[in-house]
Scaffold this motif. Sequence first.
Motif, PDB file in Angstrom:
ATOM      1  N   LYS A 190     -11.277   5.673  -9.242  1.00 50.34           N
ATOM      2  CA  LYS A 190     -10.988   6.349 -10.542  1.00 50.34           C
ATOM      3  C   LYS A 190      -9.697   5.882 -11.171  1.00 50.34           C
ATOM      4  CE  LYS A 190     -13.743  10.590  -9.276  1.00 50.34           C
ATOM      5  NZ  LYS A 190     -13.790  11.729  -8.963  1.00 50.34           N
ATOM      6  N   ILE A 191      -8.759   5.903 -10.225  1.00 47.61           N
ATOM      7  CA  ILE A 191      -7.389   5.236 -11.081  1.00 47.61           C
ATOM      8  C   ILE A 191      -7.511   3.977 -11.481  1.00 47.61           C
ATOM      9  CG2 ILE A 191      -5.051   4.983 -10.654  1.00 47.61           C
ATOM     10  CD1 ILE A 191      -5.150   7.439  -8.338  1.00 47.61           C
ATOM     11  N   PHE A 192      -8.112   3.082 -10.643  1.00 48.13           N
ATOM     12  CA  PHE A 192      -8.303   1.607 -11.114  1.00 48.13           C
ATOM     13  C   PHE A 192      -8.872   1.797 -12.415  1.00 48.13           C
ATOM     14  CE2 PHE A 192      -6.541   0.144  -7.228  1.00 48.13           C
ATOM     15  CZ  PHE A 192      -6.449  -1.129  -7.348  1.00 48.13           C
ATOM     16  N   HIS A 193      -9.958   2.391 -12.659  1.00 52.57           N
ATOM     17  CA  HIS A 193     -11.013   2.544 -13.732  1.00 52.57           C
ATOM     18  C   HIS A 193     -10.133   2.827 -14.966  1.00 52.57           C
ATOM     19  CE1 HIS A 193     -13.738   4.512 -16.696  1.00 52.57           C
ATOM     20  NE2 HIS A 193     -14.241   3.431 -16.565  1.00 52.57           N
ATOM     21  N   LYS A 194      -9.391   3.903 -14.806  1.00 53.84           N
ATOM     22  CA  LYS A 194      -8.357   4.355 -15.899  1.00 53.84           C
ATOM     23  C   LYS A 194      -7.488   3.399 -16.413  1.00 53.84           C
ATOM     24  CE  LYS A 194      -5.002   8.128 -16.811  1.00 53.84           C
ATOM     25  NZ  LYS A 194      -4.521   9.313 -16.349  1.00 53.84           N
ATOM     26  N   LEU A 254       4.068   9.696  -7.595  1.00 50.29           N
ATOM     27  CA  LEU A 254       5.267   9.825  -8.991  1.00 50.29           C
ATOM     28  C   LEU A 254       4.372   9.786 -10.215  1.00 50.29           C
ATOM     29  CD1 LEU A 254       8.305   8.131  -7.320  1.00 50.29           C
ATOM     30  CD2 LEU A 254       8.237  10.585  -7.727  1.00 50.29           C
ATOM     31  N   ALA A 255       3.008   9.732 -10.301  1.00 53.25           N
ATOM     32  CA  ALA A 255       2.428   9.543 -11.570  1.00 53.25           C
ATOM     33  C   ALA A 255       2.689   8.204 -12.281  1.00 53.25           C
ATOM     34  CB  ALA A 255       2.730  10.722 -12.363  1.00 53.25           C
ATOM     35  N   GLN A 256       2.875   7.144 -11.728  1.00 52.57           N
ATOM     36  CA  GLN A 256       3.114   5.991 -12.126  1.00 52.57           C
ATOM     37  C   GLN A 256       2.000   5.100 -11.714  1.00 52.57           C
ATOM     38  OE1 GLN A 256       7.030   4.185 -11.519  1.00 52.57           O
ATOM     39  NE2 GLN A 256       8.147   6.264 -11.234  1.00 52.57           N
ATOM     40  N   GLU A 257       1.074   5.406 -12.419  1.00 52.87           N
ATOM     41  CA  GLU A 257      -0.550   4.855 -11.778  1.00 52.87           C
ATOM     42  C   GLU A 257      -0.588   3.285 -12.131  1.00 52.87           C
ATOM     43  OE1 GLU A 257      -3.016   7.191 -14.061  1.00 52.87           O
ATOM     44  OE2 GLU A 257      -3.161   8.655 -12.454  1.00 52.87           O
ATOM     45  N   GLU A 258      -0.094   2.780 -13.265  1.00 51.46           N
ATOM     46  CA  GLU A 258      -0.347   1.223 -13.630  1.00 51.46           C
ATOM     47  C   GLU A 258       0.392   0.436 -12.514  1.00 51.46           C
ATOM     48  OE1 GLU A 258      -0.182  -1.618 -17.416  1.00 51.46           O
ATOM     49  OE2 GLU A 258       0.096   0.402 -17.653  1.00 51.46           O
ATOM     50  N   ALA A 259       1.921   0.902 -12.237  1.00 52.36           N
ATOM     51  CA  ALA A 259       2.445   0.430 -11.259  1.00 52.36           C
ATOM     52  C   ALA A 259       1.916   0.418  -9.746  1.00 52.36           C
ATOM     53  CB  ALA A 259       4.107   0.873 -11.160  1.00 52.36           C
ATOM     54  N   ALA A 260       1.046   1.737  -9.600  1.00 51.86           N
ATOM     55  CA  ALA A 260       0.659   1.734  -8.179  1.00 51.86           C
ATOM     56  C   ALA A 260      -0.542   0.725  -8.128  1.00 51.86           C
ATOM     57  CB  ALA A 260       0.146   3.068  -8.229  1.00 51.86           C
ATOM     58  N   VAL A 261      -1.353   0.617  -8.931  1.00 56.19           N
ATOM     59  CA  VAL A 261      -2.330  -0.214  -9.156  1.00 56.19           C
ATOM     60  C   VAL A 261      -2.185  -1.641  -8.835  1.00 56.19           C
ATOM     61  CG1 VAL A 261      -4.251  -1.292 -10.563  1.00 56.19           C
ATOM     62  CG2 VAL A 261      -3.967   1.205 -10.458  1.00 56.19           C
ATOM     63  N   LEU A 262      -0.878  -2.269  -9.598  1.00 55.89           N
ATOM     64  CA  LEU A 262      -0.668  -3.870  -9.241  1.00 55.89           C
ATOM     65  C   LEU A 262      -0.385  -3.619  -7.973  1.00 55.89           C
ATOM     66  CD1 LEU A 262       1.495  -4.064 -12.667  1.00 55.89           C
ATOM     67  CD2 LEU A 262      -0.602  -5.007 -12.106  1.00 55.89           C
ATOM     68  N   CYS A 280       0.691  -1.292  -0.039  1.00 61.49           N
ATOM     69  CA  CYS A 280      -0.060  -0.043   0.138  1.00 61.49           C
ATOM     70  C   CYS A 280       0.848   1.339   0.012  1.00 61.49           C
ATOM     71  CB  CYS A 280      -0.995  -0.023   1.184  1.00 61.49           C
ATOM     72  SG  CYS A 280      -2.475  -1.156   1.219  1.00 61.49           S
ATOM     73  N   CYS A 281       1.963   1.210   0.951  1.00 56.79           N
ATOM     74  CA  CYS A 281       2.792   2.450   0.930  1.00 56.79           C
ATOM     75  C   CYS A 281       3.574   2.684  -0.599  1.00 56.79           C
ATOM     76  CB  CYS A 281       3.872   2.248   1.984  1.00 56.79           C
ATOM     77  SG  CYS A 281       5.055   3.535   2.280  1.00 56.79           S
ATOM     78  N   GLN A 282       3.793   1.378  -1.254  1.00 60.11           N
ATOM     79  CA  GLN A 282       4.619   1.562  -2.439  1.00 60.11           C
ATOM     80  C   GLN A 282       3.571   2.167  -3.381  1.00 60.11           C
ATOM     81  OE1 GLN A 282       7.425   1.289  -3.035  1.00 60.11           O
ATOM     82  NE2 GLN A 282       8.246  -0.093  -4.673  1.00 60.11           N
ATOM     83  N   GLY A 283       2.227   1.572  -3.260  1.00 58.70           N
ATOM     84  CA  GLY A 283       1.310   2.024  -4.068  1.00 58.70           C
ATOM     85  C   GLY A 283       1.114   3.597  -4.048  1.00 58.70           C
ATOM     86  N   PHE A 284       1.136   4.205  -2.972  1.00 56.14           N
ATOM     87  CA  PHE A 284       0.893   5.484  -2.667  1.00 56.14           C
ATOM     88  C   PHE A 284       2.070   6.510  -3.285  1.00 56.14           C
ATOM     89  CE2 PHE A 284       1.740   9.431  -0.036  1.00 56.14           C
ATOM     90  CZ  PHE A 284       0.340   9.992  -0.327  1.00 56.14           C
ATOM     91  N   LEU A 285       3.339   5.765  -3.202  1.00 55.19           N
ATOM     92  CA  LEU A 285       4.462   6.683  -3.489  1.00 55.19           C
ATOM     93  C   LEU A 285       4.332   6.568  -5.049  1.00 55.19           C
ATOM     94  CD1 LEU A 285       7.331   5.076  -1.197  1.00 55.19           C
ATOM     95  CD2 LEU A 285       6.088   7.478  -1.305  1.00 55.19           C
ATOM     96  N   LEU A 286       4.131   5.618  -5.791  1.00 52.75           N
ATOM     97  CA  LEU A 286       4.050   5.459  -7.148  1.00 52.75           C
ATOM     98  C   LEU A 286       2.861   6.264  -7.762  1.00 52.75           C
ATOM     99  CD1 LEU A 286       4.347   1.699  -7.689  1.00 52.75           C
ATOM    100  CD2 LEU A 286       6.173   3.394  -8.488  1.00 52.75           C
TER     101      LEU A 286
END
Length: 682
Positions: free
Chosen positions: A631-635, A595-603, A586-592
């Motif tokens: 919203k990010i998941f949907h995108k 940094l606008a790395q949405e796809e990696a964050a979602v994973l 979760c922490c890693q996802g928030f940091l991504l």
Amino acid sequence: DICEQLLAAEQNTYHNTLLALRGFCSLHAQDHPGALQDFQRVIEHDSPHPSSCIKALCGRGLIRISGGSNYLTALDYITACQLKLEETIFTIKSYVPWNQRGLLLKVLQEEGQMMLQKKRYPGGSSVSFQKKQTGLCTFLTLKVFCSGFLFPSRDAPGVFQLASLLVELDSCDEASRILCADALYQMGRGEEAHKMLSLALSRNPQRAPVLARLALLQLKRGFVYDGNQLLKRVIRIGDSSCLLPILAIFQDEDRKLLQSHCRWRALAILKGKQEGAAIREAIAHLSFAILAAGGYAEDCLLTRARCYGHLGQMKTAIFDFNAVLKEDPRNVQALSGRGFVHLALRQQKEAVQDLISALKVEAGAVIPAILSLKPEAQRLVTGWLLQHGRATLTKLVATKDLPGGETLGDLLTMAKALTKICKAAQHHIFYTDVLMANGRHQEALKHLLEAFGHCPAEDFARARLAVLQLQGRKVAEAAAPLSALARRDEKDLAFLLSFVDTKQQQHLAQAAAQEGKVLMKGYHHEQALGYHSLAVLASRDSPSCLRRRAACLMHLKKYDKALKDMEKVIQGHGCNSPKTRAGDHCCQGFLLLALAQEEAAVLHYVQALQLDEPLALGTITSCPGRETLTKIFHKVAQNNFEKQRYEEAWKITDYGLKIDKSPELQKLKARLKREASSCSIH
């Protein structure tokens, strides 16, 4: 035929004369064996006739040229000249064909010069004696042979007679006059040699070989000014190579005189104006001195190398320094001089190597040389030395190869020299580090206190003082200066911690982590970051310390650095509980996301939901929020759908709906079902 008829007659009045004449007839007819036989009979006759012997010697000399025995040819003509010079001249002019005379004169000149230069030795000759030799041949040939081999100093009279012959045959030939002057010099008749050379100079004032010989004779006579003027003329002509054959002829004491004079003259010039023309003149004098010394004169080579460097001829300067180092590899002036040339050429590796070698031999001589450089050059030298020393020390400490060996000894010499060249803080710190690496902690502490006092203002110095005093003080007190260093240079802190034992590092990590927590509660995140960095380094990347530092970095919005810490944590996931791992993802996802790395964050959020859904949902609710993340998941799911990656799109949509029943995600899921009507996407 006439000679044979006369020789067959009963009267033998002119027997030797007829043999000599028949020998020349055979020689002109290219019958060399027959000619040589007649000449030998004349020379070996029991009652020799001088005039006939001269003819026979001259004839035999011509035959020996064709056989490649040039030295024996010269001996024959010297013998003939000793019998009677005028008769020898007459014989050559009368019996030697004009088309052979030029070769004969050239051979005699060269052999005469080599005799004076002592380049003939008994083992190199093809001279052989008959078991029985009689008459004039025995006496004269033995006399010349012995004078050439057993008593080399007696070659000069024979060469003088040979040179006199050559001058008489061609009075305009300068080489013959020079040979005659050289022979006179070796005979101790310097005044006559001087007159002959002066006459030759009057005919051609720009002849370097004549000028150089006259200069040496003038110096020998004590006329220093005249000798110096003549040397200047040689320099202007630019033919210094003419000195080589001269120096092979002149006596040792005269060569030393020339060397001393030229060296003195060069130094006198260099004391004056440092202009290009003056330096070039000094170089020429130094070159003469080096030649006079036999090709090696240490002080002259070093001075000439510096002159070349001043003129910008760096490669030539290196050549002279190399010549000195070939004879004396530990020559400090040559090592430092070559190092400065490499410095001028910006060749860092070579410059550092030479200067370190020089410092090892005699630091007391190298330090003033460096201090004599311009400030810019001094900064470059000290910077290169410090850079090399720091890299070497770091490598040694990292590999734990810390015996009192040569490498550490070299570093200690270099570090001490740096403190004397420049009082910069970084030099004193480097010297302290080298002392610590050598295990001389008390000396390191003493030097540090002398250089910075008991309360250093410099963070690097304070950190080292803390490490050195760690044995006798509380760990918490040492953590403060070390945390300050952590904020400025983590690599330097890691280097310092290598001098702290494992148990103390553990205590440092605990104390730093505790202090970091307190500071974060007080919202002093900058200070807290230093303590957390200290904790990470002292604990050797403990996951808990990495998590705390990542949290601190997030508060400071340094998301890229925080991301690196969390990547290390996740890479170390092994026996951690699913709850802990879910929190890390979760922490890693928030940091991504930051940094606008949405796809990696979602994973990462998907992984968190897989590991511990309640914990992940709770964390998402607090930050970044369910609606925002949905919203990010949907995108991301929509993007996968458009690229026909249906499985990925389905998985992301499914987990997104667990976060929040978003209408958009529900519609996307319905579309995915319709798209998959013909095949199963599960």
